[in-house]
Design a protein around this motif. Structure first.
Motif, mmCIF file in Angstrom:
data_model
loop_
_atom_site.group_PDB
_atom_site.id
_atom_site.type_symbol
_atom_site.label_atom_id
_atom_site.label_comp_id
_atom_site.label_asym_id
_atom_site.label_seq_id
_atom_site.Cartn_x
_atom_site.Cartn_y
_atom_site.Cartn_z
ATOM 1 N N ARG A 75 0.850 -1.259 -0.493
ATOM 2 C CA ARG A 75 0.073 -0.243 0.094
ATOM 3 C C ARG A 75 0.809 1.216 -0.005
ATOM 4 O O ARG A 75 0.731 2.100 -1.393
ATOM 5 N N PRO A 76 1.713 1.106 0.883
ATOM 6 C CA PRO A 76 2.946 2.856 1.154
ATOM 7 C C PRO A 76 3.648 2.738 -0.270
ATOM 8 O O PRO A 76 3.281 4.434 -0.826
ATOM 9 N N ILE A 79 0.909 3.987 -2.924
ATOM 10 C CA ILE A 79 0.462 5.424 -2.910
ATOM 11 C C ILE A 79 0.540 6.364 -3.079
ATOM 12 O O ILE A 79 1.163 7.732 -4.251
ATOM 13 N N VAL A 83 1.711 9.422 -6.145
ATOM 14 C CA VAL A 83 1.819 10.802 -5.914
ATOM 15 C C VAL A 83 2.870 11.590 -6.169
ATOM 16 O O VAL A 83 3.681 12.727 -7.019
ATOM 17 N N ALA A 176 -4.536 7.889 -6.315
ATOM 18 C CA ALA A 176 -3.637 7.941 -5.465
ATOM 19 C C ALA A 176 -4.565 8.402 -4.684
ATOM 20 O O ALA A 176 -4.780 7.293 -3.615
ATOM 21 N N VAL A 177 -5.826 9.183 -4.743
ATOM 22 C CA VAL A 177 -6.494 8.787 -3.964
ATOM 23 C C VAL A 177 -7.573 7.914 -3.509
ATOM 24 O O VAL A 177 -8.393 7.456 -1.945
ATOM 25 N N TYR A 180 -5.737 5.309 -1.127
ATOM 26 C CA TYR A 180 -5.855 5.769 0.037
ATOM 27 C C TYR A 180 -6.794 5.253 0.070
ATOM 28 O O TYR A 180 -6.858 4.580 2.104
ATOM 29 N N TYR A 181 -8.316 4.832 -0.358
ATOM 30 C CA TYR A 181 -9.791 4.720 0.182
ATOM 31 C C TYR A 181 -9.799 2.887 0.651
ATOM 32 O O TYR A 181 -10.483 2.630 1.500
ATOM 33 N N GLU A 185 -4.126 -3.185 3.221
ATOM 34 C CA GLU A 185 -2.626 -4.058 3.400
ATOM 35 C C GLU A 185 -2.131 -5.428 3.162
ATOM 36 O O GLU A 185 -3.473 -5.762 3.668
#
Length: 405
Positions: A75-76, A79, A83, A176-177, A180-181, A185
């Motif tokens: 996940r990180p 995303i 960005v 990316a947004v 995020y939602y 993970e």
């Protein structure tokens, strides 16, 4: 966990990687001339430098991002990369100097290496028997990006050389947004692996992953097959113009038809094919179909017959996801990011080697001094390389399925 939204995010991310390349292609010559004030020839030289740097960064950083995702999570990595990708497109939209474009392609190549992390995420959420089919979805998404990128880029170019970059930035930021939602993970403490620079570089990752029984041969097959398959984007435009007298419009249409064919095969057909015959036979079937298609294109002299061969050429694309599925099942759960990063690096090297190989072959057999006039020679070379892949694959023992971490 409902897989539909996370899978949608992953497929959009892969499609954006492909679109990000194709979206800016139509304006790059004009943009470089605008910035440098040079002619088209010098702009082409700079365009080649930017393309090579982009591929080189994917080679160098594919394993690094894959290993980072094994340690800190998918996940990180995904995303944050999106960005940064959005910010880089903004930089390139505002660039007034060539070195800013160069910086943009360097960092853009690093962020585009997240295809490995996307594939690792797919591996995490897939049962062993589903992996090849789900890798096919990734291939289909990349194919759709390959289709829509140049088309959208060409339309946006009417609004100026910077418009495609702004569009790419908006798409990356929006995804990316979205991620995020909706993106949970998948890396848990059970499969989390410490980050090690010795394994996070291309050579270290290849050495470590290649130590798994049978995997070294499969990686070699993947490398050679990528070179062989690159004959389509590598020389198709030149081949179509030389052999059939096609103009840019017809060449673009034929590439779009080819991209749709791959998207259909990898998105819809690969799942029932593998369910029916299994991954190993799917690899052999795909490679065999590719050999037949390459030989046919090597000698075809009618453009409409070449277009009629599109379903055959697209069917051969089942080999890649099936081979990737076999390799994914061989690696342990905490090696998926590292494995996909290694595959990404190998394919990046292949995309550096392949254009030189196939274009030089095309040039050699179309010059006035050629021993025989044969514009389709690159396809015959690809057929020979693919036959070699079949021979090595048949002699490769069935890899054992990895257990645990």
């Amino acid at each position: 966990m409902d897989k539909r939204l996370p899978v949608t995010f992953i497929l959009i991310s892969v499609m954006l990687d492909a679109m990000g390349i194709g979206l800016i292609l139509p304006v790059m010559p004009a943009l470089i001339q605008e910035i440098e004030g040079t002619g088209l020839g010098q702009a082409a030289v700079w365009g080649g430098v930017l393309a090579t740097v982009f591929a080189a960064m994917q080679f160098l950083f594919g394993p690094t991002l894959g290993s980072l995702s094994d340690r800190y999570g998918r996940r990180p990595v995904l995303i944050i990369s999106l960005v940064i990708m959005a910010l880089i497109y903004v930089l390139m939209a505002l660039a007034q100097m060539i070195w800013l474009l160069l910086v943009g392609r360097i960092i853009g190549g690093i962020t585009a290496a997240t295809q490995a992390t996307s594939a690792a995420y797919m591996a995490d959420i897939s049962r062993p028997e589903e992996k090849a089919a789900n890798f096919g979805l990734i291939g289909a998404a990349f194919g759709m990006g390959f289709i829509f990128g140049p088309l959208i880029g060409g339309v946006l170019a009417e609004y100026g050389t910077r418009a495609p970059f702004w569009a790419a930035a908006v798409l990356a930021a929006a995804n990316a947004v979205f991620g995020y939602y909706v993106l949970p993970e998948t890396v848990t403490d059970r499969i989390r692996r410490p980050f090690d620079w010795r394994r996070a570089n291309p050579l270290g990752a290849l050495r470590n992953i290649g130590a798994l029984p049978g995997l070294k041969r499969l990686l070699l097959i993947s490398f050679v097959y990528t070179i062989a398959f690159f004959v389509y984007p590598g020389v198709w435009a030149y081949f179509g113009a030389e052999r059939f007298g096609w103009g840019p419009g017809m060449i673009g249409l034929s590439l779009a038809v080819f991209g749709v064919g791959i998207a259909v095969v990898q998105g819809l057909l690969i799942r029932p094919i593998i369910a029916r015959i299994g991954e190993r036979r799917a690899v052999i079937l795909g490679l065999g179909v590719d050999v037949a298609a390459f030989v046919a294109l090597g000698f075809v002299s009618n453009g409409w017959i070449a277009l009629a061969l599109t379903p055959l050429t697209a069917l051969g694309s089942i080999a890649g996801p099936a081979l990737q599925g076999i390799m994914s099942r061989t690696a342990a759960d905490n090696q998926q990011g590292e494995l996909q990063g290694t595959i990404s690096s190998i394919n990046a090297v292949a995309t550096i080697v392949a254009p030189l190989l196939v274009t030089q072959t095309f040039w050699f057999f179309t010059t006035p001094d050629a021993p025989v006039y044969l514009p389709g020679a690159p396809f015959l070379l690809s057929a020979l390389l693919t036959i070699g892949c079949i021979a090595v694959f048949i002699q490769t023992p069935r890899p054992k399925r990895a257990r645990g971490t």
